[in-house]
Design a protein around this motif. Structure first.
Motif, short mmCIF file in Angstrom:
data_model
loop_
_atom_site.label_atom_id
_atom_site.label_comp_id
_atom_site.label_asym_id
_atom_site.label_seq_id
_atom_site.Cartn_x
_atom_site.Cartn_y
_atom_site.Cartn_z
N VAL A 1 -24.17 -31.01 19.77
CA VAL A 1 -23.36 -32.34 19.92
C VAL A 1 -21.85 -32.03 19.48
CG1 VAL A 1 -22.84 -34.70 18.94
CG2 VAL A 1 -25.29 -33.85 19.18
N ILE A 2 -21.69 -31.27 18.43
CA ILE A 2 -20.35 -30.85 18.11
C ILE A 2 -19.75 -30.04 19.03
CG2 ILE A 2 -19.07 -29.63 16.21
CD1 ILE A 2 -20.25 -32.31 15.31
N MET A 3 -20.41 -28.93 19.61
CA MET A 3 -19.79 -28.46 20.64
C MET A 3 -19.15 -28.92 21.98
SD MET A 3 -18.86 -25.40 22.45
CE MET A 3 -19.68 -24.40 20.89
N VAL A 4 -20.26 -29.98 22.23
CA VAL A 4 -19.68 -30.73 23.57
C VAL A 4 -18.49 -31.53 23.02
CG1 VAL A 4 -20.34 -32.89 25.18
CG2 VAL A 4 -21.98 -30.83 24.44
N SER A 5 -18.49 -32.13 21.87
CA SER A 5 -17.36 -33.02 21.23
C SER A 5 -16.16 -32.11 21.33
CB SER A 5 -17.52 -33.56 19.95
OG SER A 5 -18.81 -34.30 19.87
N ILE A 6 -15.98 -30.87 21.20
CA ILE A 6 -15.21 -30.00 21.19
C ILE A 6 -14.42 -29.99 22.72
CG2 ILE A 6 -14.25 -27.66 20.73
CD1 ILE A 6 -16.16 -27.54 18.32
N LEU A 7 -15.52 -29.59 23.30
CA LEU A 7 -15.20 -29.47 24.86
C LEU A 7 -14.47 -30.77 25.44
CD1 LEU A 7 -18.34 -27.87 26.02
CD2 LEU A 7 -16.08 -26.81 26.09
N ILE A 8 -15.06 -32.19 25.09
CA ILE A 8 -14.38 -33.20 25.66
C ILE A 8 -12.90 -33.31 25.20
CG2 ILE A 8 -14.61 -35.66 25.41
CD1 ILE A 8 -17.71 -35.27 25.59
N VAL A 9 -12.67 -32.92 23.93
CA VAL A 9 -11.25 -33.21 23.13
C VAL A 9 -10.68 -32.34 23.79
CG1 VAL A 9 -9.98 -33.18 21.12
CG2 VAL A 9 -12.43 -34.38 21.12
N THR A 10 -10.92 -31.02 23.88
CA THR A 10 -10.11 -29.78 24.30
C THR A 10 -9.69 -30.13 26.06
OG1 THR A 10 -11.34 -28.37 22.83
CG2 THR A 10 -9.89 -27.34 24.63
N LEU A 11 -10.57 -30.44 26.69
CA LEU A 11 -10.27 -30.83 28.00
C LEU A 11 -9.80 -32.18 28.35
CD1 LEU A 11 -13.43 -28.99 29.66
CD2 LEU A 11 -11.21 -28.02 29.20
N SER A 12 -9.54 -32.95 27.40
CA SER A 12 -8.96 -34.28 27.66
C SER A 12 -7.81 -34.24 28.39
CB SER A 12 -9.05 -35.14 26.45
OG SER A 12 -8.46 -36.33 26.37
N PRO A 13 -7.67 -35.11 29.29
CA PRO A 13 -6.42 -35.08 30.04
C PRO A 13 -5.26 -35.85 29.14
CG PRO A 13 -7.78 -37.16 30.78
CD PRO A 13 -8.59 -36.27 29.71
N ASN A 14 -5.26 -36.56 28.06
CA ASN A 14 -4.52 -37.08 27.43
C ASN A 14 -3.95 -36.28 26.02
OD1 ASN A 14 -4.24 -39.22 28.90
ND2 ASN A 14 -5.95 -40.21 27.86
N VAL A 15 -4.98 -35.75 25.35
CA VAL A 15 -4.84 -35.21 24.20
C VAL A 15 -5.31 -33.66 24.10
CG1 VAL A 15 -4.73 -37.12 22.61
CG2 VAL A 15 -6.90 -35.86 22.97
N GLY A 16 -5.93 -33.06 25.18
CA GLY A 16 -6.55 -31.86 25.39
C GLY A 16 -5.38 -30.94 25.37
N ILE A 17 -5.72 -29.78 24.45
CA ILE A 17 -4.80 -28.42 24.25
C ILE A 17 -4.60 -27.98 25.78
CG2 ILE A 17 -4.41 -26.24 23.78
CD1 ILE A 17 -6.25 -27.20 21.16
N ILE A 18 -5.76 -27.73 26.50
CA ILE A 18 -5.67 -26.94 27.87
C ILE A 18 -4.90 -27.99 29.05
CG2 ILE A 18 -6.84 -26.29 29.84
CD1 ILE A 18 -9.11 -25.26 27.97
N SER A 19 -5.03 -29.23 28.77
CA SER A 19 -4.32 -30.13 29.55
C SER A 19 -2.75 -30.20 29.42
CB SER A 19 -4.90 -31.46 29.62
OG SER A 19 -6.24 -31.59 29.92
N LYS A 20 -2.59 -30.25 27.97
CA LYS A 20 -1.02 -30.14 27.62
C LYS A 20 -0.50 -28.90 28.16
CE LYS A 20 -1.03 -33.46 23.86
NZ LYS A 20 -0.59 -33.58 22.41
N PHE A 21 -1.14 -27.65 27.89
CA PHE A 21 -0.83 -26.56 28.44
C PHE A 21 -0.42 -26.60 30.06
CE2 PHE A 21 -1.44 -22.33 30.11
CZ PHE A 21 -0.65 -21.47 29.67
N LEU A 22 -1.12 -27.10 30.70
CA LEU A 22 -1.25 -26.97 32.20
C LEU A 22 -0.10 -27.94 32.62
CD1 LEU A 22 -4.91 -27.11 33.51
CD2 LEU A 22 -3.45 -25.25 33.38
#
Length: 308
Positions: A130-151
């Motif tokens: 559950v925590i792993m999937v939560s990390i993925l969802i937050v990390t890949l979020s289009p608004n606050v995700g680190i990867i989305s912000k980098f892109l």
């Protein structure tokens, strides 16, 4: 007859003398019998129209009705393709990763750095699904995700990466690799620790480089363990983790994320169609058994390592 009685008497004496050891073996054996073997009788549900009130043995027999229902489902091939696709992708990427990590760690001579790397790579394994999937969802979020912000800094428009069907397999597999590689490397590190040091000394005297030592000493010593683990992994090819995939699913990626296990849960269990879900589970088990026996037979023919 007398010899059999004599052997039986000797066996009983040994059991009395070492009863503590037999007790240690008895408890796990009892667990397997109660929770693994006795429930196998419930497989008969797959061939019956199971009714909770009538019970397993009182429910009417329907034969292969639910198997046919599953095979004739319009999305059967899609779910089978998704299941095998994710499993094979994960096997191709995830199986060699612990081996490479173990080989790399085996070459590190700095004890503090080596233990630090081991601790960092092992840690993700203890994160719950559950925590792993939560990390993925937050990390890949289009608004606050680190990867989305980098892109976004590179000029790429904010995108919900979890909603792109073509990326689901890669997100699932590579996050799984990150989580399990460190822990999976333990058994290979243990195998490398058992290599005779004289082999390394002989290689050093002969002027062998590090790469040559890895190719000629380390990798051959890992082959028996690798073959056994490969057989076990291929034997579970249809047993794809339900929890993580189900939590990662959304309406946008369901075309590539719907696998047999999630389909069973939605159609079989949520609608209380226990016979249907049992039929699909039985189908999965049979496929896994065939793969396990087949791969073990091939491994036995090609090498000296096999499960039996």
């Amino acid at each position: 007859m007398l010899s059999m009685q004599k052997e039986l008497g000797m066996s009983m004496k040994k059991m009395k003398r070492h009863w503590q050891l037999y007790l240690v073996v008895f408890l796990p054996l009892l667990y397997l019998i109660i929770f693994k073997y006795i429930p196998m009788a419930g497989v008969v549900i797959a061939f019956k129209d199971y009714n909770v009130i009538k019970g397993i043995w009182g429910s009417p027999w329907v034969g292969l009705k639910y198997f046919e229902q599953f095979f004739e489902s319009p999305n059967f091939w899609l779910y089978l393709k998704n299941t095998l696709g994710i499993s094979m992708y994960g096997l191709l990427v995830g199986f060699p990763a612990p081996i490479l990590l173990a080989l790399a760690l085996n070459e590190i001579r700095n004890g503090f750095f080596k233990s630090s790397v081991q601790m960092i790579t092992y840690a993700p394994y203890f994160i719950s699904t559950v925590i792993m999937v939560s990390i993925l969802i937050v990390t890949l979020s289009p608004n606050v995700g680190i990867i989305s912000k980098f892109l976004h800094t590179l000029g790429v428009e904010n995108t919900n990466l979890m909603g792109i069907p073509s990326l689901f397999k890669s997100i699932y597999v590579w996050s799984d690799v990150w989580q399990h590689t460190g822990y999976g490397a333990i058994i290979y590190i243990a195998a490398l620790s058992g290599v005779n040091p004289e082999l390394y000394e002989s290689a050093k005297v002969d002027g062998a480089s590090r790469i040559q030592k890895i190719i000629n000493i380390d990798i051959p010593s890992l082959i028996p363990v690798s073959v056994i683990l490969l057989i076990l992994n291929l034997g579970n090819i249809m047993k794809l983790g339900f929890e993580k995939i189900y939590l990662m699913q959304n309406p946008l990626n369901v075309s590539t994320s719907e696998v047999i296990s999630t389909y069973v849960y939605k159609v079989g269990l949520l609608s209380s169609s226990f016979s249907f879900s049992a039929a699909i589970g039985f189908f999965n088990s049979v496929v896994n058994l065939i793969l396990l026996v087949g791969v073990n037979y091939i491994a036995k023919k090609l090498s000296s390592s096999s499960l039996w």
